[in-house]
Design a protein around this motif. Structure first.
Motif, PDB file in Angstrom:
ATOM      1  N   ASN A  50      38.861  40.889  44.793  1.00  0.00           N
ATOM      2  CA  ASN A  50      39.511  41.294  46.047  1.00  0.00           C
ATOM      3  C   ASN A  50      38.880  40.722  47.314  1.00  0.00           C
ATOM      4  O   ASN A  50      39.249  41.129  48.412  1.00  0.00           O
ATOM      5  CB  ASN A  50      39.544  42.828  46.130  1.00  0.00           C
ATOM      6  CG  ASN A  50      38.154  43.465  46.168  1.00  0.00           C
ATOM      7  OD1 ASN A  50      37.147  42.796  46.426  1.00  0.00           O
ATOM      8  ND2 ASN A  50      38.097  44.761  45.897  1.00  0.00           N
ATOM      9  N   LYS A  51      37.933  39.784  47.173  1.00  0.00           N
ATOM     10  CA  LYS A  51      37.216  39.312  48.368  1.00  0.00           C
ATOM     11  C   LYS A  51      38.135  38.752  49.458  1.00  0.00           C
ATOM     12  O   LYS A  51      38.045  39.143  50.618  1.00  0.00           O
ATOM     13  CB  LYS A  51      36.213  38.221  47.966  1.00  0.00           C
ATOM     14  CG  LYS A  51      34.870  38.762  47.509  1.00  0.00           C
ATOM     15  CD  LYS A  51      34.075  37.642  46.894  1.00  0.00           C
ATOM     16  CE  LYS A  51      32.678  37.506  47.444  1.00  0.00           C
ATOM     17  NZ  LYS A  51      31.943  36.452  46.700  1.00  0.00           N
ATOM     18  N   ALA A  52      38.994  37.821  49.084  1.00  0.00           N
ATOM     19  CA  ALA A  52      39.866  37.186  50.082  1.00  0.00           C
ATOM     20  C   ALA A  52      40.895  38.182  50.623  1.00  0.00           C
ATOM     21  O   ALA A  52      41.155  38.218  51.834  1.00  0.00           O
ATOM     22  CB  ALA A  52      40.566  35.969  49.483  1.00  0.00           C
ATOM     23  N   LEU A  53      41.463  39.012  49.742  1.00  0.00           N
ATOM     24  CA  LEU A  53      42.434  40.021  50.192  1.00  0.00           C
ATOM     25  C   LEU A  53      41.790  40.993  51.164  1.00  0.00           C
ATOM     26  O   LEU A  53      42.428  41.490  52.094  1.00  0.00           O
ATOM     27  CB  LEU A  53      43.003  40.791  48.991  1.00  0.00           C
ATOM     28  CG  LEU A  53      43.990  40.042  48.093  1.00  0.00           C
ATOM     29  CD1 LEU A  53      44.381  40.913  46.902  1.00  0.00           C
ATOM     30  CD2 LEU A  53      45.232  39.620  48.869  1.00  0.00           C
ATOM     31  N   SER A  54      40.501  41.263  50.938  1.00  0.00           N
ATOM     32  CA  SER A  54      39.766  42.180  51.794  1.00  0.00           C
ATOM     33  C   SER A  54      39.605  41.608  53.207  1.00  0.00           C
ATOM     34  O   SER A  54      39.711  42.339  54.203  1.00  0.00           O
ATOM     35  CB  SER A  54      38.411  42.456  51.133  1.00  0.00           C
ATOM     36  OG  SER A  54      37.600  43.166  52.002  1.00  0.00           O
ATOM     37  N   ILE A  55      39.382  40.308  53.292  1.00  0.00           N
ATOM     38  CA  ILE A  55      39.267  39.652  54.606  1.00  0.00           C
ATOM     39  C   ILE A  55      40.622  39.715  55.332  1.00  0.00           C
ATOM     40  O   ILE A  55      40.690  40.058  56.516  1.00  0.00           O
ATOM     41  CB  ILE A  55      38.804  38.178  54.448  1.00  0.00           C
ATOM     42  CG1 ILE A  55      37.355  38.145  53.938  1.00  0.00           C
ATOM     43  CG2 ILE A  55      38.923  37.422  55.775  1.00  0.00           C
ATOM     44  CD1 ILE A  55      36.871  36.763  53.535  1.00  0.00           C
ATOM     45  N   LEU A  56      41.688  39.433  54.606  1.00  0.00           N
ATOM     46  CA  LEU A  56      43.025  39.532  55.193  1.00  0.00           C
ATOM     47  C   LEU A  56      43.314  40.967  55.631  1.00  0.00           C
ATOM     48  O   LEU A  56      43.835  41.204  56.727  1.00  0.00           O
ATOM     49  CB  LEU A  56      44.088  39.059  54.189  1.00  0.00           C
ATOM     50  CG  LEU A  56      45.553  39.226  54.620  1.00  0.00           C
ATOM     51  CD1 LEU A  56      45.853  38.490  55.921  1.00  0.00           C
ATOM     52  CD2 LEU A  56      46.496  38.746  53.519  1.00  0.00           C
ATOM     53  N   GLY A  57      42.951  41.924  54.780  1.00  0.00           N
ATOM     54  CA  GLY A  57      43.187  43.340  55.087  1.00  0.00           C
ATOM     55  C   GLY A  57      42.470  43.766  56.359  1.00  0.00           C
ATOM     56  O   GLY A  57      43.038  44.479  57.197  1.00  0.00           O
ATOM     57  N   ALA A  58      41.216  43.316  56.529  1.00  0.00           N
ATOM     58  CA  ALA A  58      40.456  43.653  57.737  1.00  0.00           C
ATOM     59  C   ALA A  58      41.156  43.080  58.962  1.00  0.00           C
ATOM     60  O   ALA A  58      41.246  43.733  60.011  1.00  0.00           O
ATOM     61  CB  ALA A  58      39.027  43.124  57.619  1.00  0.00           C
TER      62      ALA A  58
END
Ligand SMILES: *[C@@H]1O[C@H](CO)[C@@H](O)[C@H](O)[C@H]1NC(C)=O
Length: 179
Positions: free
Chosen positions: A67-75
């Protein structure tokens, strides 16, 4: 002659059709897919592509598909949505005040991980045996990744932002009036 062969089949089908969906929804599902179903209900959002939510609930310690990249987008989705609502509400808001409100909304310890624990993400997110799934950074990463995943699923960050506000609550950042 024909009817004696088709009748049992028809009865079988009639009995099975109402039972199957329930069986799939509950006892036949293993814990992780079942947890994803529950999570979607909590979010009030059903994924078109469920693998996005599966990835959002996967920490980097567990898999390369994480989920690393999705987490950056989510932030980014959360910050954009918060900025949008705060400035819509008060066009004269100072940069200092805007930054203060934004850091409140995205604070790992006091906001992001708290929201994540409310959703029970520490019990859902997949981590390696050595990783503590209740660590704020893990819960927070999974929480943010949900909104990245929704943005990709819908193709729009607005929808993801709206789901965020229903989960987070609008009171503590004072954006309620702008919604
Ligand atoms: C895991 O992290 C939580 C939250 O920081 C902490 O309360 C708990 O003691 C940790 N558990 C272990 C086994 O380290």
């Amino acid at each position: 002659m024909r009817s004696s062969a088709t009748l049992p089949f028809t009865l079988f089908t009639l009995i099975l059709i109402p039972i199957l969906p329930h069986a799939q929804g509950h006892s036949l599902l293993s814990p992780f897919p079942s947890a994803l179903e529950t999570l979607q209900k909590q979010l009030g959002y059903n994924f078109k592509t469920i693998s996005l939510l599966r990835r959002a609930m996967t920490h980097a310690s567990f898999s390369e598909e994480n989920n690393k990249a999705l987490s950056i987008l989510g932030a980014a989705v959360i910050e954009t949505s918060a900025s949008f609502h705060l400035i819509s509400k008060d066009i004269d808001i100072s940069a200092k005040e805007l930054n203060r409100r934004l850091s409140q909304v995205s604070n790992v310890e006091s906001s992001c991980a708290v929201d994540g624990v409310h959703l029970g993400l520490h019990k859902v997110v997949r981590v390696s045996p050595k990783t503590n799934s209740s660590a704020p950074a893990v819960v927070c990463g999974a929480f943010r990744a949900i909104f990245g995943a929704i943005a990709i699923d819908t193709g729009k960050s607005d929808d993801a932002g709206n789901v965020f506000w229903t989960i987070h609550g609008v009171g503590d950042v004072g954006v309620a009036a702008a919604l």
